[in-house]
Design a protein around this motif. Sequence first.
Motif, PDB file in Angstrom:
ATOM      1  N   ILE A 133       0.837  -1.207   0.000  1.00 50.25           N
ATOM      2  CA  ILE A 133       0.000   0.000   0.000  1.00 50.25           C
ATOM      3  C   ILE A 133       0.870   1.253   0.000  1.00 50.25           C
ATOM      4  N   THR A 134       1.903   1.277   0.825  1.00 54.37           N
ATOM      5  CA  THR A 134       2.715   2.493   0.912  1.00 54.37           C
ATOM      6  C   THR A 134       3.537   2.732  -0.352  1.00 54.37           C
ATOM      7  N   ILE A 135       4.102   1.690  -0.945  1.00 52.42           N
ATOM      8  CA  ILE A 135       4.870   1.931  -2.169  1.00 52.42           C
ATOM      9  C   ILE A 135       3.955   2.376  -3.301  1.00 52.42           C
ATOM     10  N   ASN A 136       2.741   1.852  -3.344  1.00 48.64           N
ATOM     11  CA  ASN A 136       1.796   2.319  -4.355  1.00 48.64           C
ATOM     12  C   ASN A 136       1.487   3.802  -4.174  1.00 48.64           C
ATOM     13  N   SER A 137       1.369   4.251  -2.934  1.00 46.19           N
ATOM     14  CA  SER A 137       1.141   5.676  -2.673  1.00 46.19           C
ATOM     15  C   SER A 137       2.314   6.504  -3.165  1.00 46.19           C
ATOM     16  N   TYR A 138       3.524   6.073  -2.842  1.00 50.43           N
ATOM     17  CA  TYR A 138       4.715   6.795  -3.308  1.00 50.43           C
ATOM     18  C   TYR A 138       4.817   6.770  -4.832  1.00 50.43           C
ATOM     19  N   ASN A 139       4.448   5.653  -5.458  1.00 42.50           N
ATOM     20  CA  ASN A 139       4.456   5.599  -6.921  1.00 42.50           C
ATOM     21  C   ASN A 139       3.564   6.685  -7.498  1.00 42.50           C
ATOM     22  N   ARG A 140       2.369   6.828  -6.958  1.00 38.77           N
ATOM     23  CA  ARG A 140       1.446   7.834  -7.481  1.00 38.77           C
ATOM     24  C   ARG A 140       1.984   9.240  -7.266  1.00 38.77           C
ATOM     25  N   ILE A 141       2.530   9.491  -6.079  1.00 35.46           N
ATOM     26  CA  ILE A 141       3.112  10.813  -5.795  1.00 35.46           C
ATOM     27  C   ILE A 141       4.208  11.131  -6.807  1.00 35.46           C
ATOM     28  N   SER A 142       5.105  10.198  -7.022  1.00 32.80           N
ATOM     29  CA  SER A 142       6.248  10.426  -7.885  1.00 32.80           C
ATOM     30  C   SER A 142       5.854  10.541  -9.358  1.00 32.80           C
ATOM     31  N   ILE A 143       4.958   9.667  -9.791  1.00 31.32           N
ATOM     32  CA  ILE A 143       4.539   9.696 -11.191  1.00 31.32           C
ATOM     33  C   ILE A 143       3.813  10.993 -11.516  1.00 31.32           C
ATOM     34  N   LEU A 144       2.857  11.374 -10.685  1.00 34.36           N
ATOM     35  CA  LEU A 144       2.079  12.580 -10.965  1.00 34.36           C
ATOM     36  C   LEU A 144       2.908  13.851 -10.806  1.00 34.36           C
ATOM     37  N   SER A 145       3.906  13.809  -9.926  1.00 29.15           N
ATOM     38  CA  SER A 145       4.788  14.964  -9.745  1.00 29.15           C
ATOM     39  C   SER A 145       5.931  14.978 -10.759  1.00 29.15           C
ATOM     40  N   ARG A 146       6.093  13.874 -11.475  1.00 30.43           N
ATOM     41  CA  ARG A 146       7.203  13.689 -12.417  1.00 30.43           C
ATOM     42  C   ARG A 146       8.548  13.965 -11.753  1.00 30.43           C
ATOM     43  N   HIS A 147       8.762  13.269 -10.649  1.00 32.25           N
ATOM     44  CA  HIS A 147      10.053  13.407  -9.984  1.00 32.25           C
ATOM     45  C   HIS A 147      11.169  13.016 -10.942  1.00 32.25           C
ATOM     46  N   PRO A 148      12.213  13.823 -11.002  1.00 28.46           N
ATOM     47  CA  PRO A 148      13.318  13.533 -11.919  1.00 28.46           C
ATOM     48  C   PRO A 148      14.171  12.365 -11.423  1.00 28.46           C
ATOM     49  N   VAL A 149      14.752  11.671 -12.366  1.00 30.86           N
ATOM     50  CA  VAL A 149      15.650  10.553 -12.057  1.00 30.86           C
ATOM     51  C   VAL A 149      16.999  10.851 -12.711  1.00 30.86           C
ATOM     52  N   PRO A 150      18.057  10.859 -11.915  1.00 35.87           N
ATOM     53  CA  PRO A 150      19.368  11.136 -12.515  1.00 35.87           C
ATOM     54  C   PRO A 150      19.880   9.951 -13.323  1.00 35.87           C
ATOM     55  N   VAL A 151      20.668  10.247 -14.320  1.00 33.87           N
ATOM     56  CA  VAL A 151      21.387   9.201 -15.046  1.00 33.87           C
ATOM     57  C   VAL A 151      22.485   8.711 -14.115  1.00 33.87           C
ATOM     58  N   ARG A 152      22.692   7.384 -14.074  1.00 35.32           N
ATOM     59  CA  ARG A 152      23.684   6.816 -13.160  1.00 35.32           C
ATOM     60  C   ARG A 152      24.735   6.033 -13.943  1.00 35.32           C
ATOM     61  N   ASP A 153      25.936   5.968 -13.368  1.00 36.78           N
ATOM     62  CA  ASP A 153      26.988   5.160 -13.971  1.00 36.78           C
ATOM     63  C   ASP A 153      26.840   3.706 -13.516  1.00 36.78           C
ATOM     64  N   ALA A 154      27.765   2.857 -13.920  1.00 40.47           N
ATOM     65  CA  ALA A 154      27.684   1.431 -13.616  1.00 40.47           C
ATOM     66  C   ALA A 154      27.713   1.131 -12.122  1.00 40.47           C
ATOM     67  N   GLU A 155      28.270   2.032 -11.332  1.00 40.44           N
ATOM     68  CA  GLU A 155      28.310   1.849  -9.877  1.00 40.44           C
ATOM     69  C   GLU A 155      27.100   2.461  -9.190  1.00 40.44           C
ATOM     70  N   GLY A 156      26.193   3.066  -9.961  1.00 40.22           N
ATOM     71  CA  GLY A 156      25.001   3.654  -9.392  1.00 40.22           C
ATOM     72  C   GLY A 156      25.123   5.096  -8.954  1.00 40.22           C
ATOM     73  N   ARG A 157      26.252   5.727  -9.282  1.00 33.31           N
ATOM     74  CA  ARG A 157      26.448   7.130  -8.917  1.00 33.31           C
ATOM     75  C   ARG A 157      25.804   8.027  -9.963  1.00 33.31           C
ATOM     76  N   ALA A 158      25.186   9.117  -9.513  1.00 36.09           N
ATOM     77  CA  ALA A 158      24.613  10.091 -10.438  1.00 36.09           C
ATOM     78  C   ALA A 158      25.735  10.676 -11.300  1.00 36.09           C
ATOM     79  N   VAL A 159      25.472  10.785 -12.592  1.00 36.44           N
ATOM     80  CA  VAL A 159      26.466  11.281 -13.541  1.00 36.44           C
ATOM     81  C   VAL A 159      26.245  12.776 -13.737  1.00 36.44           C
TER      82      VAL A 159
END
Length: 164
Positions: A133-159
């Motif tokens: 239930i809680t992750i579904n709530s966060y999914n809706r918040i993030s999708i509707l707000s269009r939270h940005p996602v950084p591009v990451r390198d192979a180690e998972g660091r933001a590029v």
Amino acid sequence: MSARVRIDQQSPDVYSAMNRVVKVVREQATAAGLDRALIELVNMRASQINGCENCLDAHWRAGTAAGLTPQKLALLPAWRDSQLYDDRERAALAIAEAVTSPAAGPHLDDEQYAAVRTGLTDDETSMLIWAAITINSYNRISILSRHPVPVRDAEGRAVAGGRT
């Protein structure tokens, strides 16, 4: 066209209350005997179904930190056909899917619900449902707000210079 309202920023008191709920769910899940990797499988599966790139980005990192293998994360959409997942993981994933897509299915009728409950206590079942239930709530918040996602390198660091 106006910019998206970032509802987490626009209504910080409500978002803070959501964060408190998640903290309680995590604490209770741990107290019930559920490990973080199992909760992260629920988070990942629901986020896949919902297509929430921000939550997928956050939870693959949290999942690997909790001990999930890249293979287990990569095969998650095919969990029903894979021998990689144990009975508890299968139960958690069935719950995640039932909570995430109640109108489209798969529904958990009484027989399926009983099968999912095999090997899970009442507390574990409750906490897995709350986690979904809680992750579904966060999914809706993030999708509707269009939270940005950084591009990451192979180690998972933001590029630097990646999408922010």
